[in-house]
Motif scaffolding. Sequence first.
Motif, mmCIF file in Angstrom:
data_model
loop_
_atom_site.group_PDB
_atom_site.id
_atom_site.type_symbol
_atom_site.label_atom_id
_atom_site.label_comp_id
_atom_site.label_asym_id
_atom_site.label_seq_id
_atom_site.Cartn_x
_atom_site.Cartn_y
_atom_site.Cartn_z
ATOM 1 N N GLU A 43 61.835 9.643 41.999
ATOM 2 C CA GLU A 43 60.408 9.522 42.359
ATOM 3 C C GLU A 43 59.591 9.401 41.076
ATOM 4 O OE1 GLU A 43 60.945 13.285 45.229
ATOM 5 O OE2 GLU A 43 58.873 12.923 44.571
ATOM 6 N N GLY A 44 58.513 8.625 41.130
ATOM 7 C CA GLY A 44 57.539 8.626 40.038
ATOM 8 C C GLY A 44 57.796 7.612 38.940
ATOM 9 N N ALA A 45 58.776 6.714 39.119
ATOM 10 C CA ALA A 45 58.996 5.708 38.061
ATOM 11 C C ALA A 45 57.729 4.879 37.873
ATOM 12 C CB ALA A 45 60.167 4.813 38.449
ATOM 13 N N GLY A 46 57.333 4.672 36.642
ATOM 14 C CA GLY A 46 56.080 3.971 36.348
ATOM 15 C C GLY A 46 54.949 4.926 36.066
ATOM 16 N N SER A 47 55.191 6.223 36.325
ATOM 17 C CA SER A 47 54.181 7.245 36.006
ATOM 18 C C SER A 47 54.739 8.110 34.876
ATOM 19 C CB SER A 47 53.929 8.131 37.238
ATOM 20 O OG SER A 47 54.936 9.140 37.311
ATOM 21 N N PRO A 48 53.889 8.925 34.250
ATOM 22 C CA PRO A 48 54.382 9.757 33.138
ATOM 23 C C PRO A 48 55.332 10.871 33.574
ATOM 24 C CG PRO A 48 51.982 9.511 33.063
ATOM 25 C CD PRO A 48 52.435 8.992 34.396
ATOM 26 N N ARG A 49 55.436 11.109 34.892
ATOM 27 C CA ARG A 49 56.361 12.160 35.353
ATOM 28 C C ARG A 49 57.343 11.564 36.345
ATOM 29 N NH1 ARG A 49 55.462 18.336 37.300
ATOM 30 N NH2 ARG A 49 54.976 18.508 35.065
ATOM 31 N N ILE A 50 58.625 11.577 35.988
ATOM 32 C CA ILE A 50 59.678 11.058 36.874
ATOM 33 C C ILE A 50 60.539 12.242 37.318
ATOM 34 C CG2 ILE A 50 61.671 9.532 37.066
ATOM 35 C CD1 ILE A 50 60.492 7.769 34.892
ATOM 36 N N ILE A 51 60.804 12.317 38.630
ATOM 37 C CA ILE A 51 61.622 13.410 39.185
ATOM 38 C C ILE A 51 62.889 12.807 39.767
ATOM 39 C CG2 ILE A 51 61.716 15.291 40.866
ATOM 40 C CD1 ILE A 51 58.631 15.451 40.629
ATOM 41 N N VAL A 52 64.043 13.353 39.361
ATOM 42 C CA VAL A 52 65.343 12.820 39.779
ATOM 43 C C VAL A 52 66.157 13.936 40.432
ATOM 44 C CG1 VAL A 52 67.441 11.612 39.026
ATOM 45 C CG2 VAL A 52 65.305 11.289 37.756
ATOM 46 N N GLN A 53 66.671 13.654 41.637
ATOM 47 C CA GLN A 53 67.623 14.589 42.247
ATOM 48 C C GLN A 53 69.020 14.046 41.940
ATOM 49 O OE1 GLN A 53 66.371 17.278 43.451
ATOM 50 N NE2 GLN A 53 64.244 16.519 43.437
ATOM 51 N N GLY A 54 69.825 14.802 41.208
ATOM 52 C CA GLY A 54 71.159 14.322 40.855
ATOM 53 C C GLY A 54 72.036 14.127 42.084
ATOM 54 N N VAL A 55 72.891 13.126 42.057
ATOM 55 C CA VAL A 55 73.840 12.877 43.157
ATOM 56 C C VAL A 55 75.263 12.913 42.588
ATOM 57 C CG1 VAL A 55 72.217 11.524 44.543
ATOM 58 C CG2 VAL A 55 73.647 10.377 42.802
ATOM 59 N N GLN A 70 49.168 0.192 22.478
ATOM 60 C CA GLN A 70 49.362 1.480 23.156
ATOM 61 C C GLN A 70 50.617 1.401 24.023
ATOM 62 O OE1 GLN A 70 47.254 3.984 22.818
ATOM 63 N NE2 GLN A 70 45.214 3.176 22.371
ATOM 64 N N PRO A 71 51.132 2.559 24.456
ATOM 65 C CA PRO A 71 52.166 2.525 25.495
ATOM 66 C C PRO A 71 51.587 1.907 26.766
ATOM 67 C CG PRO A 71 52.025 4.697 24.461
ATOM 68 C CD PRO A 71 50.846 3.924 23.980
ATOM 69 N N HIS A 72 52.438 1.351 27.629
ATOM 70 C CA HIS A 72 51.971 0.764 28.893
ATOM 71 C C HIS A 72 51.205 1.830 29.689
ATOM 72 C CE1 HIS A 72 52.146 -2.457 31.836
ATOM 73 N NE2 HIS A 72 52.256 -1.519 32.765
ATOM 74 N N PRO A 73 50.077 1.456 30.304
ATOM 75 C CA PRO A 73 49.538 0.110 30.547
ATOM 76 C C PRO A 73 48.619 -0.414 29.442
ATOM 77 C CG PRO A 73 48.242 1.720 31.739
ATOM 78 C CD PRO A 73 49.319 2.490 31.030
ATOM 79 N N GLY A 74 48.679 0.130 28.247
ATOM 80 C CA GLY A 74 47.858 -0.400 27.155
ATOM 81 C C GLY A 74 48.413 -1.706 26.623
ATOM 82 N N GLU A 103 56.471 1.859 31.264
ATOM 83 C CA GLU A 103 56.651 0.408 31.181
ATOM 84 C C GLU A 103 57.232 -0.165 32.476
ATOM 85 O OE1 GLU A 103 55.348 0.874 27.131
ATOM 86 O OE2 GLU A 103 56.309 2.147 28.602
ATOM 87 N N PRO A 104 56.856 -1.394 32.839
ATOM 88 C CA PRO A 104 57.411 -2.036 34.043
ATOM 89 C C PRO A 104 58.932 -2.140 34.022
ATOM 90 C CG PRO A 104 55.521 -3.265 33.214
ATOM 91 C CD PRO A 104 55.820 -2.221 32.193
ATOM 92 N N ALA A 136 51.997 -7.030 35.464
ATOM 93 C CA ALA A 136 52.445 -6.197 34.336
ATOM 94 C C ALA A 136 51.705 -6.559 33.059
ATOM 95 C CB ALA A 136 53.947 -6.389 34.137
ATOM 96 N N LEU A 137 50.719 -7.438 33.183
ATOM 97 C CA LEU A 137 49.998 -7.962 32.003
ATOM 98 C C LEU A 137 48.489 -7.768 32.119
ATOM 99 C CD1 LEU A 137 52.031 -11.263 31.531
ATOM 100 C CD2 LEU A 137 51.700 -9.540 29.749
ATOM 101 N N MET A 138 48.069 -6.749 32.860
ATOM 102 C CA MET A 138 46.623 -6.635 33.116
ATOM 103 C C MET A 138 45.840 -6.400 31.832
ATOM 104 S SD MET A 138 46.558 -4.707 36.792
ATOM 105 C CE MET A 138 44.790 -4.882 36.985
ATOM 106 N N CYS A 139 46.357 -5.538 30.939
ATOM 107 C CA CYS A 139 45.639 -5.270 29.675
ATOM 108 C C CYS A 139 45.617 -6.536 28.821
ATOM 109 C CB CYS A 139 46.315 -4.123 28.928
ATOM 110 S SG CYS A 139 45.552 -3.759 27.342
#
Length: 435
Positions: free
Chosen positions: A215-227, A310-314, A197-198, A267-270
Amino acid sequence: MDVFVVEGGRRLDGSIRIFGAKNAALPLMTAALLTDQPVTFRDVPRLDDVDNMMRLLAELGCHRVNEADGPSGKIVLHAGDRTRSHARYDIVRTMRASISVLGPMLARRGEARVSMPGGCTIGDRPVDLHLRGLRALGADIQLAHGDIIARAPGGRLKGARLFLGGTFGPTVLGTANILCAATLARGETVIESAACEPEIVDLAALLTRMGAKIEGAGSPRIIVQGVESLGGAEHTVMPDRIEAGTFMCAAAITNGDIVLENCPADALMCVMDRLEAVGVRFEVTGNDPLRARCRVTSSRVLQPVEVTTQPHPGFPTDLQAQLMALLTLADGNSVITEKIFPDRFLHVAELARMGARLHRQGATVVISGVRRLVGAPVMASDLRASAGLVLAGLAAEGTTIVNRVYHIDRGYEQFETRLASLGARIVRRDEKDVQ
Ligand code: EPZ
């Protein structure tokens, strides 16, 4: 209790500005718990849910700085006090989004106690995926007396590779919870089947400004390096795509001609694709597709369509009721299937009271278009169903009384006054005055 009195038959005309998104603002505000620095938010919508979140955060030691209501919904939050970490039932039960404080508190304080959110009118609202994700990050989670009691052994969560998908797909607030928790965890976290989701992208943008590595926010895979820690930041809440979609349906159902400023068209294409199939026309201009100028008109004859949420982008479940109201007047049979909250149909019986011809089979509703709706007293149930009933009232012949509009006040700022500014005949009254 307040009601809306709607006189149907007026074509909407004019322009309004889309306000900041409720479903972005709520998780964004919880990010203030991740730092001992002030975090500044702009374009925060003035809503009951936002007030409830501020009340909850204050109970957790995260206070609003300079109470004066700043320009354009400016709020500064400062989590200076980390001694109180119990989100009590009396607040949590009013707003499911309260669960979003769990991840940030666990990450920054090493412990959290949050009441289990109850169900609501759109169905059960489980949090099993939230808890699965936090356990994957090493949290010890116990359930006692209706509360979630969470601890991070040694005071800090550990990065992990985790799958966050459920029976109904990704979880938006679950992704927000795990994303926030992972920013301060030791090591790398991979969130598979994250919500796209946006509003998650908006949250990741704030967290990154605070020093998170995402990295990857907005995609099904988000990778986070902890700080080790996060600092303060400033952030403008993204425009509300559900509010914009609601006004698009309002323009279409009244055969109006309106302009939406600050419209998150990107964020409203569908939604815009499906509304174009119905016969709605859009003219999108401006340099930022997430804050565009969007003119909305529609053909007089509306075409039937088939839509599955559907889940975004549906197609978003939060616009399902508003679309249904529009399709009650289409020239033929439409079909709506609800895949996110299969019971999210409390508006069906109310629309039928106004003359709509709807046939529900489980999670699917067949909408047989009628030539006209007739105004009637109707009952709002959930936030978005209530908006759908108002839209139907705008097009119906005669007067529609929408009861329990407190549902609408949770998620739409100045809904009736903004519709009235576009020419709608809608006023707020005390229910005692309209018996
Ligand atoms: C967010 O709720 C929104 N709320 C909802 O908007 C929206 O309808 C929903 O996402 C879906 O888009 C806010 O952002 C404040 P989910 P959320 O977790 O995150 C199941 C509105 O009208 N699930 O994405 O709580 C769940 O039952 C509100 O503004 C689990 O099974 O929803 C549903 O079927 C209503 N286990 C599906 O996943 C879990 O642990 C999606 O729910 C969590 C969710």
